[in-house]
Motif scaffolding. Structure first.
Motif, PDB file in Angstrom:
ATOM      1  N   LEU A  24       0.801  -0.667  -0.185  1.00 47.24           N
ATOM      2  CA  LEU A  24       0.125  -0.297  -0.073  1.00 47.24           C
ATOM      3  C   LEU A  24       0.405   1.220  -0.530  1.00 47.24           C
ATOM      4  CD1 LEU A  24      -2.411  -1.283   3.152  1.00 47.24           C
ATOM      5  CD2 LEU A  24      -2.785  -0.741   0.044  1.00 47.24           C
ATOM      6  N   SER A  25       0.419   2.313  -1.137  1.00 43.24           N
ATOM      7  CA  SER A  25       1.374   3.806  -0.739  1.00 43.24           C
ATOM      8  C   SER A  25       0.367   4.290  -1.028  1.00 43.24           C
ATOM      9  CB  SER A  25       2.451   2.981  -2.272  1.00 43.24           C
ATOM     10  OG  SER A  25       3.425   1.684  -2.450  1.00 43.24           O
ATOM     11  N   SER A  26       1.604   5.756  -0.547  1.00 41.39           N
ATOM     12  CA  SER A  26       1.030   6.732  -0.345  1.00 41.39           C
ATOM     13  C   SER A  26       2.298   7.990  -1.367  1.00 41.39           C
ATOM     14  CB  SER A  26       1.096   7.651   0.714  1.00 41.39           C
ATOM     15  OG  SER A  26       0.663   9.250   0.564  1.00 41.39           O
ATOM     16  N   LYS A  27       1.880   8.246  -2.818  1.00 46.36           N
ATOM     17  CA  LYS A  27       2.117   8.736  -3.862  1.00 46.36           C
ATOM     18  C   LYS A  27       2.442  10.444  -3.254  1.00 46.36           C
ATOM     19  CE  LYS A  27       2.080   6.579  -7.803  1.00 46.36           C
ATOM     20  NZ  LYS A  27       1.465   6.619  -9.447  1.00 46.36           N
ATOM     21  N   LYS A  28       1.631  10.980  -2.553  1.00 45.87           N
ATOM     22  CA  LYS A  28       1.639  12.612  -1.823  1.00 45.87           C
ATOM     23  C   LYS A  28       2.983  12.205  -0.716  1.00 45.87           C
ATOM     24  CE  LYS A  28      -1.466  15.382   0.620  1.00 45.87           C
ATOM     25  NZ  LYS A  28      -2.525  15.708   0.848  1.00 45.87           N
ATOM     26  N   HIS A  29       2.653  11.263   0.405  1.00 43.52           N
ATOM     27  CA  HIS A  29       3.581  11.415   1.407  1.00 43.52           C
ATOM     28  C   HIS A  29       4.838  10.398   0.903  1.00 43.52           C
ATOM     29  CE1 HIS A  29       0.790  13.360   3.616  1.00 43.52           C
ATOM     30  NE2 HIS A  29      -0.341  12.782   3.459  1.00 43.52           N
ATOM     31  N   ASP A  30       5.117   9.979  -0.062  1.00 44.75           N
ATOM     32  CA  ASP A  30       6.071   9.295  -0.454  1.00 44.75           C
ATOM     33  C   ASP A  30       6.495   7.980   0.428  1.00 44.75           C
ATOM     34  OD1 ASP A  30       8.184   8.779  -2.268  1.00 44.75           O
ATOM     35  OD2 ASP A  30       9.744   9.150  -0.783  1.00 44.75           O
ATOM     36  N   LYS A  71       5.524   2.693   8.846  1.00 47.77           N
ATOM     37  CA  LYS A  71       4.901   2.545   9.631  1.00 47.77           C
ATOM     38  C   LYS A  71       3.579   3.940   9.172  1.00 47.77           C
ATOM     39  CE  LYS A  71       4.284   0.451  12.692  1.00 47.77           C
ATOM     40  NZ  LYS A  71       3.564  -1.018  13.179  1.00 47.77           N
ATOM     41  N   GLU A  72       4.324   5.254   8.778  1.00 40.11           N
ATOM     42  CA  GLU A  72       3.380   6.637   8.993  1.00 40.11           C
ATOM     43  C   GLU A  72       1.988   5.914   7.534  1.00 40.11           C
ATOM     44  OE1 GLU A  72       7.323   8.189   8.868  1.00 40.11           O
ATOM     45  OE2 GLU A  72       6.637   5.967   8.508  1.00 40.11           O
ATOM     46  N   ILE A  73       1.889   4.606   6.501  1.00 35.98           N
ATOM     47  CA  ILE A  73       1.019   4.613   6.195  1.00 35.98           C
ATOM     48  C   ILE A  73      -0.467   4.258   7.351  1.00 35.98           C
ATOM     49  CG2 ILE A  73      -0.083   2.284   5.397  1.00 35.98           C
ATOM     50  CD1 ILE A  73       1.495   3.812   3.364  1.00 35.98           C
ATOM     51  N   GLU A  74       0.051   3.282   8.079  1.00 35.52           N
ATOM     52  CA  GLU A  74      -0.983   3.795   9.763  1.00 35.52           C
ATOM     53  C   GLU A  74      -1.085   4.744  10.214  1.00 35.52           C
ATOM     54  OE1 GLU A  74      -0.041  -0.328  11.969  1.00 35.52           O
ATOM     55  OE2 GLU A  74       1.054  -0.868  10.493  1.00 35.52           O
ATOM     56  N   THR A  75      -0.246   5.405  10.762  1.00 25.06           N
ATOM     57  CA  THR A  75       0.049   6.305  11.432  1.00 25.06           C
ATOM     58  C   THR A  75      -1.023   7.131  11.757  1.00 25.06           C
ATOM     59  OG1 THR A  75       2.005   6.865  11.385  1.00 25.06           O
ATOM     60  CG2 THR A  75       1.718   5.138  13.374  1.00 25.06           C
ATOM     61  N   ASN A  76      -0.209   7.692   9.947  1.00 23.48           N
ATOM     62  CA  ASN A  76      -0.584   9.416   9.591  1.00 23.48           C
ATOM     63  C   ASN A  76      -2.126   8.932   9.234  1.00 23.48           C
ATOM     64  OD1 ASN A  76      -1.144  11.670   7.134  1.00 23.48           O
ATOM     65  ND2 ASN A  76       1.397  11.686   7.770  1.00 23.48           N
ATOM     66  N   ASP A  77      -2.514  10.287   9.660  1.00 24.39           N
ATOM     67  CA  ASP A  77      -3.832  10.260   9.811  1.00 24.39           C
ATOM     68  C   ASP A  77      -4.615  10.152   8.266  1.00 24.39           C
ATOM     69  OD1 ASP A  77      -4.717   9.574  12.089  1.00 24.39           O
ATOM     70  OD2 ASP A  77      -4.795  12.222  12.671  1.00 24.39           O
ATOM     71  N   ASP A  78      -3.673  11.314   7.680  1.00 26.00           N
ATOM     72  CA  ASP A  78      -3.724  12.039   5.400  1.00 26.00           C
ATOM     73  C   ASP A  78      -3.535  10.452   4.962  1.00 26.00           C
ATOM     74  OD1 ASP A  78      -4.691  13.250   3.948  1.00 26.00           O
ATOM     75  OD2 ASP A  78      -2.550  13.912   2.710  1.00 26.00           O
ATOM     76  N   ILE A  79      -2.643   9.643   5.111  1.00 23.00           N
ATOM     77  CA  ILE A  79      -2.793   8.367   4.322  1.00 23.00           C
ATOM     78  C   ILE A  79      -3.721   7.283   5.276  1.00 23.00           C
ATOM     79  CG2 ILE A  79      -1.192   6.226   3.845  1.00 23.00           C
ATOM     80  CD1 ILE A  79       0.849   8.403   4.651  1.00 23.00           C
ATOM     81  N   PHE A  80      -3.923   7.133   6.826  1.00 20.84           N
ATOM     82  CA  PHE A  80      -4.833   6.450   6.845  1.00 20.84           C
ATOM     83  C   PHE A  80      -6.074   6.218   5.986  1.00 20.84           C
ATOM     84  CE2 PHE A  80      -8.513   4.725   9.933  1.00 20.84           C
ATOM     85  CZ  PHE A  80      -7.545   3.580  10.135  1.00 20.84           C
ATOM     86  N   GLY A  82      -7.257   7.411   4.074  1.00 22.61           N
ATOM     87  CA  GLY A  82      -7.151   7.407   2.177  1.00 22.61           C
ATOM     88  C   GLY A  82      -7.065   6.162   1.865  1.00 22.61           C
ATOM     89  N   ILE A  83      -7.139   5.197   2.627  1.00 23.86           N
ATOM     90  CA  ILE A  83      -6.231   3.454   2.776  1.00 23.86           C
ATOM     91  C   ILE A  83      -7.683   3.066   2.435  1.00 23.86           C
ATOM     92  CG2 ILE A  83      -5.964   1.459   3.110  1.00 23.86           C
ATOM     93  CD1 ILE A  83      -3.932   2.939   4.746  1.00 23.86           C
ATOM     94  N   GLY A  84      -8.741   3.003   2.820  1.00 23.51           N
ATOM     95  CA  GLY A  84     -10.537   2.823   1.986  1.00 23.51           C
ATOM     96  C   GLY A  84     -10.973   1.604   1.455  1.00 23.51           C
ATOM     97  N   GLU A  85     -10.955   1.957   0.354  1.00 20.34           N
ATOM     98  CA  GLU A  85     -10.976   1.257  -0.989  1.00 20.34           C
ATOM     99  C   GLU A  85      -9.942  -0.089  -0.638  1.00 20.34           C
ATOM    100  OE1 GLU A  85     -12.954   1.287  -3.898  1.00 20.34           O
ATOM    101  OE2 GLU A  85     -14.505   3.528  -2.925  1.00 20.34           O
ATOM    102  N   GLN A  86      -9.179   0.410  -0.933  1.00 21.86           N
ATOM    103  CA  GLN A  86      -7.177   0.267  -0.885  1.00 21.86           C
ATOM    104  C   GLN A  86      -7.031  -0.842   0.320  1.00 21.86           C
ATOM    105  OE1 GLN A  86      -7.905   3.190  -1.567  1.00 21.86           O
ATOM    106  NE2 GLN A  86      -7.722   3.343  -3.477  1.00 21.86           N
TER     107      GLN A  86
END
Length: 101
Positions: A24-30, A71-80, A82-86
């Protein structure tokens, strides 16, 4: 952005006796993190303990199935948020056929 090597992915597959590793990736937050699917016991535990909140279920699922990465995938609210459907990619399983005889 953390990127696992093929050797690391193969090691996770061997260690956890799994066929797939899901990134699972966030391009915005790298940021990128790697997960596995939950097993039956984990799903029972997750479902029983988080019936009232989808957010709690998602957080518990990510924590339970985390293999490595940012770990920010789990802890950053903006990323978390946005995970939703993924996150459903962690919950896709074999499709069985029904045959009426």
């Amino acid at each position: 952005m953390f990127t696992a090597t093929q050797e690391q992915i193969d090691a996770w597959k061997s260690e956890h006796q799994i066929n797939e590793v899901i990134a699972l990736s966030s391009k915005k937050h790298d940021k990128r993190a790697y997960f596995r699917k939950p097993n039956r016991k984990e799903m029972e535990f997750l479902s029983a303990g988080t019936k009232s909140s989808g957010l709690k279920f998602n957080a518990s699922l990510l924590k339970t199935c985390y293999l490595g990465g940012d770990k920010e995938i789990e802890t950053n609210d903006d990323i978390f948020m946005g995970i939703g459907e993924q996150i459903m990619s962690l919950l896709t399983f074999d499709v069985v056929e029904v045959e009426k005889l």
